[in-house]
Design a protein around this motif. Structure first.
Motif, PDB file in Angstrom:
ATOM      1  N   LYS A 100     -23.623  21.348  23.693  1.00  0.00           N
ATOM      2  CA  LYS A 100     -22.639  20.279  23.784  1.00  0.00           C
ATOM      3  C   LYS A 100     -23.074  19.254  24.826  1.00  0.00           C
ATOM      4  N   VAL A 101     -22.922  17.972  24.507  1.00  0.00           N
ATOM      5  CA  VAL A 101     -23.213  16.876  25.427  1.00  0.00           C
ATOM      6  C   VAL A 101     -21.942  16.047  25.597  1.00  0.00           C
ATOM      7  N   ILE A 102     -21.566  15.797  26.866  1.00  0.00           N
ATOM      8  CA  ILE A 102     -20.390  14.994  27.183  1.00  0.00           C
ATOM      9  C   ILE A 102     -20.839  13.765  27.967  1.00  0.00           C
TER      10      ILE A 102
ATOM     11  N   TYR B 178     -33.747  16.639  16.820  1.00  0.00           N
ATOM     12  CA  TYR B 178     -34.701  17.642  17.287  1.00  0.00           C
ATOM     13  C   TYR B 178     -34.048  18.686  18.206  1.00  0.00           C
ATOM     14  N   THR B 179     -32.755  18.572  18.444  1.00  0.00           N
ATOM     15  CA  THR B 179     -32.055  19.480  19.362  1.00  0.00           C
ATOM     16  C   THR B 179     -31.173  20.453  18.584  1.00  0.00           C
ATOM     17  N   HIS B 180     -30.461  21.308  19.367  1.00  0.00           N
ATOM     18  CA  HIS B 180     -29.486  22.233  18.780  1.00  0.00           C
ATOM     19  C   HIS B 180     -28.060  21.839  19.165  1.00  0.00           C
ATOM     20  N   VAL B 181     -27.882  20.586  19.562  1.00  0.00           N
ATOM     21  CA  VAL B 181     -26.565  20.128  20.001  1.00  0.00           C
ATOM     22  C   VAL B 181     -25.603  20.086  18.811  1.00  0.00           C
ATOM     23  N   LYS B 182     -24.493  20.821  18.955  1.00  0.00           N
ATOM     24  CA  LYS B 182     -23.486  20.881  17.889  1.00  0.00           C
ATOM     25  C   LYS B 182     -22.290  19.967  18.168  1.00  0.00           C
ATOM     26  N   GLU B 183     -22.060  19.639  19.465  1.00  0.00           N
ATOM     27  CA  GLU B 183     -20.893  18.828  19.832  1.00  0.00           C
ATOM     28  C   GLU B 183     -21.318  17.648  20.697  1.00  0.00           C
ATOM     29  N   LEU B 184     -20.772  16.484  20.383  1.00  0.00           N
ATOM     30  CA  LEU B 184     -21.022  15.269  21.165  1.00  0.00           C
ATOM     31  C   LEU B 184     -19.677  14.631  21.463  1.00  0.00           C
ATOM     32  N   ALA B 185     -19.387  14.408  22.774  1.00  0.00           N
ATOM     33  CA  ALA B 185     -18.082  13.891  23.176  1.00  0.00           C
ATOM     34  C   ALA B 185     -18.242  12.699  24.110  1.00  0.00           C
ATOM     35  N   PHE B 186     -17.418  11.679  23.902  1.00  0.00           N
ATOM     36  CA  PHE B 186     -17.374  10.502  24.765  1.00  0.00           C
ATOM     37  C   PHE B 186     -15.972  10.415  25.371  1.00  0.00           C
ATOM     38  N   HIS B 187     -15.899  10.406  26.703  1.00  0.00           N
ATOM     39  CA  HIS B 187     -14.621  10.325  27.405  1.00  0.00           C
ATOM     40  C   HIS B 187     -14.583   9.064  28.268  1.00  0.00           C
ATOM     41  N   SER B 188     -13.544   8.269  28.106  1.00  0.00           N
ATOM     42  CA  SER B 188     -13.334   7.083  28.947  1.00  0.00           C
ATOM     43  C   SER B 188     -14.568   6.179  28.988  1.00  0.00           C
TER      44      SER B 188
ATOM     45  N   SER C 220     -19.449  18.364  15.508  1.00  0.00           N
ATOM     46  CA  SER C 220     -18.185  17.964  16.123  1.00  0.00           C
ATOM     47  C   SER C 220     -18.408  16.711  16.958  1.00  0.00           C
ATOM     48  N   LEU C 221     -17.610  15.677  16.696  1.00  0.00           N
ATOM     49  CA  LEU C 221     -17.746  14.397  17.382  1.00  0.00           C
ATOM     50  C   LEU C 221     -16.378  13.987  17.889  1.00  0.00           C
ATOM     51  N   SER C 222     -16.274  13.633  19.194  1.00  0.00           N
ATOM     52  CA  SER C 222     -14.964  13.248  19.726  1.00  0.00           C
ATOM     53  C   SER C 222     -15.071  12.043  20.646  1.00  0.00           C
ATOM     54  N   PHE C 223     -14.024  11.216  20.578  1.00  0.00           N
ATOM     55  CA  PHE C 223     -13.876  10.032  21.422  1.00  0.00           C
ATOM     56  C   PHE C 223     -12.477  10.089  22.035  1.00  0.00           C
ATOM     57  N   HIS C 224     -12.403  10.091  23.360  1.00  0.00           N
ATOM     58  CA  HIS C 224     -11.106  10.108  24.029  1.00  0.00           C
ATOM     59  C   HIS C 224     -11.028   8.961  25.030  1.00  0.00           C
TER      60      HIS C 224
END
Length: 437
Positions: free
Chosen positions: A87-89, A109-119, A140-144
């Motif tokens: 996961k990368v935040i 090229y990675t194993h990242v399953k989740e990417l999240a952007f906060h503020s 999983s992709l999220s924007f908060h």
């Protein structure tokens, strides 16, 4: 330049005031937080090699728009493939969209399953052609609390990202002032099963284009919590095409009671959250196959519905004066009635209580007459009375027991069946008198 520096220059070169230029790794949580990274301080990135979650905090990436980003060689690709980051935040960052468009493809090229952007603030428009036909492992992709250009008019970007977005499973865009979603947006997400749009500005007119024919065909969970929705009928009509929908959250909208609607909810709907929607009465029609219904935090005085498949009913924080008829819910196993105006738990049919395993009724003004106290104590003895027993179960009446905990009220035969005891004593005395004679 190392591949780690390359990615960080694209997504996380930060200028967080008061922070040192390095990363900090929490071994217990496998969590790495990076502040104020730069090419000169990239040595501390080794801290993150054992992390499963990496967070980049703060900064403005605008000055790196012209930074050259080359294709990766084989050794760099192998390095990315060896990382265990899941996961990368990215939080508190000004992100030029053109820079994001150039870097996002390296996640393949990675194993990242989740990417999240906060503020974050997304600036400008990116050239997404490099993502044509590109698949990513991100599911999983999220924007908060983000700021960006409206989604309307970005159909070209949706098209370039379609190979990836067609495999995305979870999407959240929350607290981001979203007012509308174009039809083309939903049609890209072919396998999305969870969509969270809570705390935005979606109105009744926003929903029909968002859930048009062909949009979100596999969607199972939809949260529209805390938007500007008012029409129950309009929401029902808007989600009719979501044939796989199982969980719908409409809580914290101000829904108004209108004429009885003939709209049919998706037959697949099992969980329905209408809590905190200002209801004075239960809206109809309800989805026919519901298993969980949350009507808590409303103004309901009575609940008179019939749902044969319902298993869990949440009615806390209302104005109920009586327990709903259990006969209407033969499969019910959970009933929450905290903070109402219920004086006594009266069950219309004891035989129908066989499934009921979790009852919560704390903070009601209980009448602790014999039957009232006895029924509560008996229910508690079965272990089915939920959280709050005994401290939050107190008597309002009769006056002699006001303020007592229900558990402490005596329900002895002498107190509760005094007339019968006196009659029995009279009979015994009469028999003794006869025997004496």
């Amino acid at each position: 330049m190392s591949v780690a520096v390359l990615l960080l220059l694209g997504l996380g070169l930060l200028d967080a005031e008061g922070r040192r230029n390095r990363c900090f790794f929490n071994r217990t949580r496998e969590y790495c937080t990076c502040y104020n990274l730069s090419e000169e301080t990239a040595g501390s990135l080794i801290q993150c090699l054992a992390a499963t979650v990496v967070e980049f905090q703060g900064g403005d990436l605008e000055k790196y728009i012209a930074f050259p980003i080359r294709d990766l060689d084989d050794s760099a690709i192998d390095t990315l493939g060896s990382l265990i980051i899941q996961k990368v935040i990215i939080s508190g960052v000004l992100v030029p969209e053109i820079l994001l468009a150039r870097v996002l493809r390296f996640f393949s090229y990675t194993h990242v399953k989740e990417l999240a952007f906060h503020s974050c603030v997304f600036q400008g428009k990116g050239d997404w052609h490099a993502m044509d036909g590109q698949s990513l492992p991100i599911l999983s992709l999220s924007f908060h609390n983000v700021t960006s250009a409206p989604l309307m008019g970005n159909e070209t970007a949706f098209s370039s990202l379609s190979t990836w977005l067609e495999t995305l499973q979870e999407l959240a865009v929350t607290s981001s002032h979203v007012t509308s979603l174009p039809c083309a947006f939903g049609r890209v997400f072919r396998t999305l099963h969870t969509l969270d749009l809570a705390q935005n500005s979606l109105g009744d007119g926003s929903l029909p284009p968002a859930f048009c024919q062909g949009a979100f065909p596999q969607l199972q969970v939809l949260s529209l919590q805390h938007n500007n929705l008012t029409s129950y009928h309009s929401v029902c009509q808007s989600v009719q095409l979501l044939r796989e929908l199982q969980d719908l959250n409409l809580s914290q909208n101000k829904l108004m009671v209108g004429p009885s609607s003939s709209c049919q909810w998706p037959a697949s709907l099992r969980l329905f959250n209408l809590s905190g929607t200002g209801l004075d009465e239960v809206l109809t029609p309800l989805p026919p196959n519901l298993e969980v219904l949350d009507l808590s935090h409303n103004h309901l005085h009575a609940v008179d519905t019939s749902l044969s498949s319902l298993k869990k009913l949440f009615l806390s924080q209302n104005m109920l004066q009586a327990v709903p008829s259990i006969r209407n819910y033969p499969m019910l196993d959970t009933l929450h009635l905290d903070n109402n105006s219920i004086r006594e738990l009266l069950w219309d049919e004891v035989a129908l209580l066989e499934h009921l395993q979790d009852v919560a009724a704390a903070n009601n003004p209980f009448d602790c007459s014999c039957s009232g106290a006895r029924d509560l104590q008996a229910l508690a003895a079965t272990g089915h009375l939920g959280q709050g027993w005994p401290q939050n179960y107190t008597c309002q009446s009769p006056s002699g027991y006001q303020g007592w905990q229900v558990v402490a009220v005596p329900v002895t035969v002498l107190r509760c069946h005094r007339a019968a005891v006196i009659a029995l004593i009279c009979v015994v005395l009469a028999l003794l008198g006869l025997a004496g004679t």
